[in-house]
Design a protein around this motif. Structure first.
Motif, mmCIF file in Angstrom:
data_model
loop_
_atom_site.group_PDB
_atom_site.id
_atom_site.type_symbol
_atom_site.label_atom_id
_atom_site.label_comp_id
_atom_site.label_asym_id
_atom_site.label_seq_id
_atom_site.Cartn_x
_atom_site.Cartn_y
_atom_site.Cartn_z
ATOM 1 N N VAL A 42 -32.414 20.234 5.860
ATOM 2 C CA VAL A 42 -31.146 19.518 6.094
ATOM 3 C C VAL A 42 -30.217 19.520 4.962
ATOM 4 C CG1 VAL A 42 -30.661 17.213 7.909
ATOM 5 C CG2 VAL A 42 -33.554 18.631 8.249
ATOM 6 N N ILE A 54 -27.547 16.516 4.625
ATOM 7 C CA ILE A 54 -27.203 15.025 4.911
ATOM 8 C C ILE A 54 -26.924 14.364 3.364
ATOM 9 C CG2 ILE A 54 -29.220 14.661 3.343
ATOM 10 C CD1 ILE A 54 -30.297 13.057 5.884
ATOM 11 N N ALA A 84 -32.443 11.025 9.581
ATOM 12 C CA ALA A 84 -33.446 11.807 8.774
ATOM 13 C C ALA A 84 -35.296 11.299 8.856
ATOM 14 C CB ALA A 84 -33.548 11.306 6.755
ATOM 15 N N PHE A 110 -34.855 17.433 2.801
ATOM 16 C CA PHE A 110 -33.972 17.219 2.970
ATOM 17 C C PHE A 110 -32.988 17.323 1.635
ATOM 18 C CE2 PHE A 110 -36.476 14.644 5.248
ATOM 19 C CZ PHE A 110 -35.566 15.011 6.439
ATOM 20 N N LEU A 114 -31.153 7.815 1.155
ATOM 21 C CA LEU A 114 -32.363 7.863 1.956
ATOM 22 C C LEU A 114 -33.559 8.112 1.815
ATOM 23 C CD1 LEU A 114 -33.210 10.589 3.666
ATOM 24 C CD2 LEU A 114 -32.791 12.440 1.743
ATOM 25 N N ILE A 157 -37.299 16.092 -0.913
ATOM 26 C CA ILE A 157 -35.841 16.098 -0.792
ATOM 27 C C ILE A 157 -35.136 16.546 -2.701
ATOM 28 C CG2 ILE A 157 -34.043 13.657 -2.014
ATOM 29 C CD1 ILE A 157 -36.349 11.674 -0.132
#
Length: 312
Positions: free
Chosen positions: A9, A11, A20, A34, A56, A133
């Motif tokens: 993703v 983001i 998320a 992400f 996030l 992440i």
């Protein structure tokens, strides 16, 4: 599409963090990666601040301030208050005490030559986050804003200090000194069974990611389904300056405009039920309820998007 397939993703911002969280409550979290905007990262009071990464992480860890959508819930502001009252500091960028602790650790790690990617991975694990992440780049790639009133300014000067009021003439996405497509970002995208572009601000959150050298070309060539979700609902943005920026850049405030912006890198687009339908040759579209006002709605949007792509 099986639920255990890998999803990457792109983001940034509060809207992206909401999606998320929906995905993390639906999908096995180790299967989620992400790729996060760092164009609004900056140095403040000698500290490295990464707003989109932190938003996030706080969201996925259940620590985010639910009223703001960013920062730490129930945080204190003793340091900030001292800066203002005791030292008359112009504290235009608000930092809570628990938030400051993260910035202190990050800054110390970077001074010890720890990459932003490695530090983020380490801290995410300590927060109990199982998803991956990845910063879009370990090299600084600042987003710069130019306006008639204020000339050229940093992103945070525009977004926070001036509360995104200056009318934008141009947005510059710095390609970074020596920046290249990080190997882990490359691997995450090429191994993904699906790529999503979150309902983040296309010009402030997603465009900086697409400016990473080689990333746009990689996306265009990927065989996996690539789907974007509209950040525009009923002719406006749910939060933030997306609609204002579109008008200032001479663009119609519509989901169709967003889909056009992603032309060449997506083959599917999730529009909102409140928007007038549109169709592009070669672009699959669907209309869902994309307003994520609570956790069930966040999960529903994630589920309905995955179900739609599964039916291709």
């Amino acid at each position: 599409m099986a639920l255990r397939q890998k999803i990457a993703v792109l983001i940034g911002g509060v809207g992206g963090a909401k999606l998320a969280l929906g995905l993390a409550n639906l999908q096995p979290t180790p299967q989620l990666t992400f790729i996060v905007n760092t164009g609004d990262d900056f140095w403040h009071l000698g500290l490295k601040i990464c707003p989109d990464i932190d938003t996030l992480m706080y969201t996925l860890a259940g620590r985010v301030n639910p009223q703001l959508g960013w920062g730490v819930a129930d945080d204190s502001t003793h340091v900030l208050d001292s800066l203002i009252r005791r030292y008359a500091w112009d504290a235009w960028f608000k930092l809570g005490d628990q938030d400051l602790a993260l910035h202190l650790l990050r800054t110390a790690a970077m001074r010890d030559q720890v990459s932003l990617t490695d530090f983020t991975s380490r801290i995410a694990r300590r927060m109990g986050i199982e998803s991956t992440i990845l910063p879009m780049s370990d090299v600084e790639m600042p987003t710069l804003i130019r306006s008639r009133e204020s000339g050229e300014m940093s992103f945070q000067e525009y977004f926070v200090r001036q509360r995104w009021q200056p009318a934008i003439q141009q947005i510059q996405y710095d390609s970074g000194q020596g920046a290249s497509l990080p190997a882990r970002v490359d691997d995450a995208l090429t191994s993904a069974d699906m790529v999503m572009i979150a309902p983040s601000n296309p010009w402030l959150s997603i465009a900086p990611i697409l400016a990473v050298p080689g990333l746009r070309e990689l996306l265009a060539a990927l065989p996996a389904p690539k789907v974007a979700i509209t950040p525009v609902i009923g002719g406006d943005a749910v939060k933030g300056p997306t609609a204002k920026i579109m008008r200032e850049l001479g663009l119609a405030v519509s989901a169709r405009t967003v889909a056009c912006y992603y032309e060449g890198i997506i083959d599917g687009f999730v529009d909102d039920l409140r928007n007038p339908p549109f169709h592009f040759a070669g672009l699959r579209t669907t209309r869902l309820d994309t307003l994520m006002t609570d956790l069930p709605r966040k999960v529903a949007l994630a589920r309905n998007t995955l179900d739609w792509v599964r039916g291709w």
